[in-house]
Design an enzyme around this catalytic site. Sequence first.
Site, PDB file in Angstrom:
ATOM      1  N   GLU A   1      13.632   2.155   0.191  1.00 32.10           N
ATOM      2  CA  GLU A   1      13.257   1.158   1.197  1.00 32.10           C
ATOM      3  C   GLU A   1      13.001   1.754   2.584  1.00 32.10           C
ATOM      4  O   GLU A   1      12.482   1.081   3.455  1.00 32.10           O
ATOM      5  CB  GLU A   1      14.326   0.042   1.268  1.00 32.10           C
ATOM      6  CG  GLU A   1      14.614  -0.529  -0.119  1.00 32.10           C
ATOM      7  CD  GLU A   1      14.882  -2.027  -0.145  1.00 32.10           C
ATOM      8  OE1 GLU A   1      15.060  -2.625   0.935  1.00 32.10           O
ATOM      9  OE2 GLU A   1      14.903  -2.592  -1.261  1.00 32.10           O
TER      10      GLU A   1
ATOM     11  N   HIS B   1       4.128  13.370   0.879  1.00 33.37           N
ATOM     12  CA  HIS B   1       4.134  13.311   2.338  1.00 33.37           C
ATOM     13  C   HIS B   1       3.830  14.704   2.888  1.00 33.37           C
ATOM     14  O   HIS B   1       4.414  15.692   2.436  1.00 33.37           O
ATOM     15  CB  HIS B   1       5.516  12.848   2.820  1.00 33.37           C
ATOM     16  CG  HIS B   1       5.603  12.683   4.306  1.00 33.37           C
ATOM     17  ND1 HIS B   1       5.095  11.588   4.963  1.00 33.37           N
ATOM     18  CD2 HIS B   1       6.119  13.481   5.275  1.00 33.37           C
ATOM     19  CE1 HIS B   1       5.293  11.719   6.261  1.00 33.37           C
ATOM     20  NE2 HIS B   1       5.913  12.864   6.480  1.00 33.37           N
TER      21      HIS B   1
ATOM     22  N   GLU C   1      -0.322  20.106  -1.644  1.00 34.73           N
ATOM     23  CA  GLU C   1      -0.130  18.772  -2.227  1.00 34.73           C
ATOM     24  C   GLU C   1      -0.773  18.697  -3.604  1.00 34.73           C
ATOM     25  O   GLU C   1      -0.207  18.133  -4.539  1.00 34.73           O
ATOM     26  CB  GLU C   1      -0.738  17.695  -1.316  1.00 34.73           C
ATOM     27  CG  GLU C   1      -0.024  17.527   0.008  1.00 34.73           C
ATOM     28  CD  GLU C   1      -0.681  16.459   0.880  1.00 34.73           C
ATOM     29  OE1 GLU C   1      -1.058  15.394   0.373  1.00 34.73           O
ATOM     30  OE2 GLU C   1      -0.825  16.700   2.098  1.00 34.73           O
TER      31      GLU C   1
ATOM     32  N   GLY D   1      -8.899  10.203  -2.052  1.00 32.91           N
ATOM     33  CA  GLY D   1      -8.370  10.358  -3.404  1.00 32.91           C
ATOM     34  C   GLY D   1      -8.310  11.777  -3.913  1.00 32.91           C
ATOM     35  O   GLY D   1      -8.376  12.007  -5.117  1.00 32.91           O
ATOM     36  N   SER D   2      -8.133  12.741  -3.015  1.00 31.32           N
ATOM     37  CA  SER D   2      -8.095  14.122  -3.511  1.00 31.32           C
ATOM     38  C   SER D   2      -6.795  14.380  -4.279  1.00 31.32           C
ATOM     39  O   SER D   2      -6.785  15.133  -5.253  1.00 31.32           O
ATOM     40  CB  SER D   2      -8.273  15.130  -2.375  1.00 31.32           C
ATOM     41  OG  SER D   2      -7.131  15.203  -1.566  1.00 31.32           O
ATOM     42  N   ASN D   3      -5.709  13.742  -3.874  1.00 33.08           N
ATOM     43  CA  ASN D   3      -4.488  13.876  -4.681  1.00 33.08           C
ATOM     44  C   ASN D   3      -4.659  13.197  -6.041  1.00 33.08           C
ATOM     45  O   ASN D   3      -4.212  13.724  -7.063  1.00 33.08           O
ATOM     46  CB  ASN D   3      -3.278  13.293  -3.935  1.00 33.08           C
ATOM     47  CG  ASN D   3      -2.611  14.330  -3.036  1.00 33.08           C
ATOM     48  OD1 ASN D   3      -2.341  15.446  -3.471  1.00 33.08           O
ATOM     49  ND2 ASN D   3      -2.371  13.972  -1.785  1.00 33.08           N
TER      50      ASN D   3
ATOM     51  N   ARG E   1       2.313  -9.691   2.676  1.00 31.58           N
ATOM     52  CA  ARG E   1       2.512  -8.402   2.006  1.00 31.58           C
ATOM     53  C   ARG E   1       3.167  -8.604   0.636  1.00 31.58           C
ATOM     54  O   ARG E   1       2.858  -7.916  -0.322  1.00 31.58           O
ATOM     55  CB  ARG E   1       3.443  -7.513   2.842  1.00 31.58           C
ATOM     56  CG  ARG E   1       2.780  -6.944   4.078  1.00 31.58           C
ATOM     57  CD  ARG E   1       3.687  -5.889   4.718  1.00 31.58           C
ATOM     58  NE  ARG E   1       3.220  -5.551   6.059  1.00 31.58           N
ATOM     59  CZ  ARG E   1       2.196  -4.738   6.311  1.00 31.58           C
ATOM     60  NH1 ARG E   1       1.553  -4.156   5.325  1.00 31.58           N
ATOM     61  NH2 ARG E   1       1.824  -4.502   7.548  1.00 31.58           N
TER      62      ARG E   1
ATOM     63  N   ARG F   1      -0.742   1.244   2.812  1.00 28.92           N
ATOM     64  CA  ARG F   1      -0.129  -0.068   2.956  1.00 28.92           C
ATOM     65  C   ARG F   1       1.364   0.115   2.873  1.00 28.92           C
ATOM     66  O   ARG F   1       1.849   0.893   2.047  1.00 28.92           O
ATOM     67  CB  ARG F   1      -0.537  -0.989   1.793  1.00 28.92           C
ATOM     68  CG  ARG F   1      -2.001  -1.265   1.675  1.00 28.92           C
ATOM     69  CD  ARG F   1      -2.488  -2.267   2.679  1.00 28.92           C
ATOM     70  NE  ARG F   1      -1.812  -3.554   2.523  1.00 28.92           N
ATOM     71  CZ  ARG F   1      -1.814  -4.504   3.447  1.00 28.92           C
ATOM     72  NH1 ARG F   1      -2.433  -4.312   4.599  1.00 28.92           N
ATOM     73  NH2 ARG F   1      -1.189  -5.646   3.246  1.00 28.92           N
TER      74      ARG F   1
END
Lengths: 222, 222
Positions: free
Chosen positions: B144, B111, B176, B14-16, B67, B93
């Site tokens: 998508e 990303h 980031e 969770g650093s972002n 899902r 996920r």
Amino acid sequence: MTKLRLGVLASGTGSNLQSILDACAQGRIPAQVAVVISNLTSAKALDRAREAGVRAILLPHQLSPSREAYDEQLVSVLREHEVELVCLAGFMRLITPVLLRAFENRILNIHPALLPSFPGLHAVRQALKAGVKISGCTVHVVDEGTDTGPILVQAAVPVLEGDDEESLAARILAQEHRCYPWALRLWAEGRVALEGRRVRIATARGDPTRQILSPALQGEQP
Amino acid sequence: MTKLRLGVLASGTGSNLQSILDACAQGRIPAQVAVVISNLTSAKALDRAREAGVRAILLPHQLSPSREAYDEQLVSVLREHEVELVCLAGFMRLITPVLLRAFENRILNIHPALLPSFPGLHAVRQALKAGVKISGCTVHVVDEGTDTGPILVQAAVPVLEGDDEESLAARILAQEHRCYPWALRLWAEGRVALEGRRVRIATARGDPTRQILSPALQGEQP
């Protein structure tokens, strides 16, 4: 120190050629352009070569029966001038294994994108269409693929709001004019080692290579 | 000014997320994290949320039959917290059209590569293997495809001699932590307009956006 003998192939205005000629003339890289070859009579590159006192050779491709035959001519002229490293600088011809084998791993190219993004034609247009916020240029060793060879030097530029193909291409070109001489300096100084897909660059202390390779990101916090 | 309500999905350290929480808490972006959701009990992200006084919800994916069923739960929790923009921050996920449709063009991801280069898993490893000299990170709208959506913000970093996956990932991660808050600020200030694949950003005079988008290349000549 013996100067590395370069052969530059160009079809266009030759601004990358000019950056190489200037860097050699100013002693910034231990290399000399032994010959410039163009396939087009209109190529301003030939004028630039002559002005720099460098052999300028027109080799029209229309006279060759095949791409391979043309490349044999190229190889012959390059060898005649004892070229050690071939620089493609806006040379608008697909080269064949004839040239690739004669100068294996000794042909460089410059491409106006941060490869592997946007190989092939119209790289700047491709980048704009993809909506990237950063693009750049790449100097790489030429292999049999299209812009797939090992990467020597890259530089990044921002894509700004309102950019069109012309404005972005100009911003990238300014970096090309820095990157190609850099790559040649690294090569001529014997600091480049190919290891498969990776190119190792020997860096010297206090040497500005890191800087040119490194876009220093210095924006403030939001 | 009403604050934009964010929902952050995270599976890892969770650093972002932390960079987003900090930017919100310090008033650097007109947004607040309304809820943090993780699929893993181990996610340090949940601790970070609690420490910041933000609702932290564990939603284990193992309990869902599919899902899609899992994404329905996500949508339900996000709606319950009146989330306006969803931020994927290391959420491991694959998301389905259930979530994509519920928050169409309102899901962001970060990303660790300069997309379109190196999409998918192990982006840093891919970049090293390809031998690029510049990599970076990308904040994009999720569509998508796998890391194919419209690009909001990118930052570039050098790949240095001797880098391994860890050292390069750390250099990228530092960017980031600047880019995600930036993208959220642009979004929260209503300065982002999607036009097909391109994202237009309204820039203000004297605003540092250009800087963060722009690696300033300042190396010397060779």
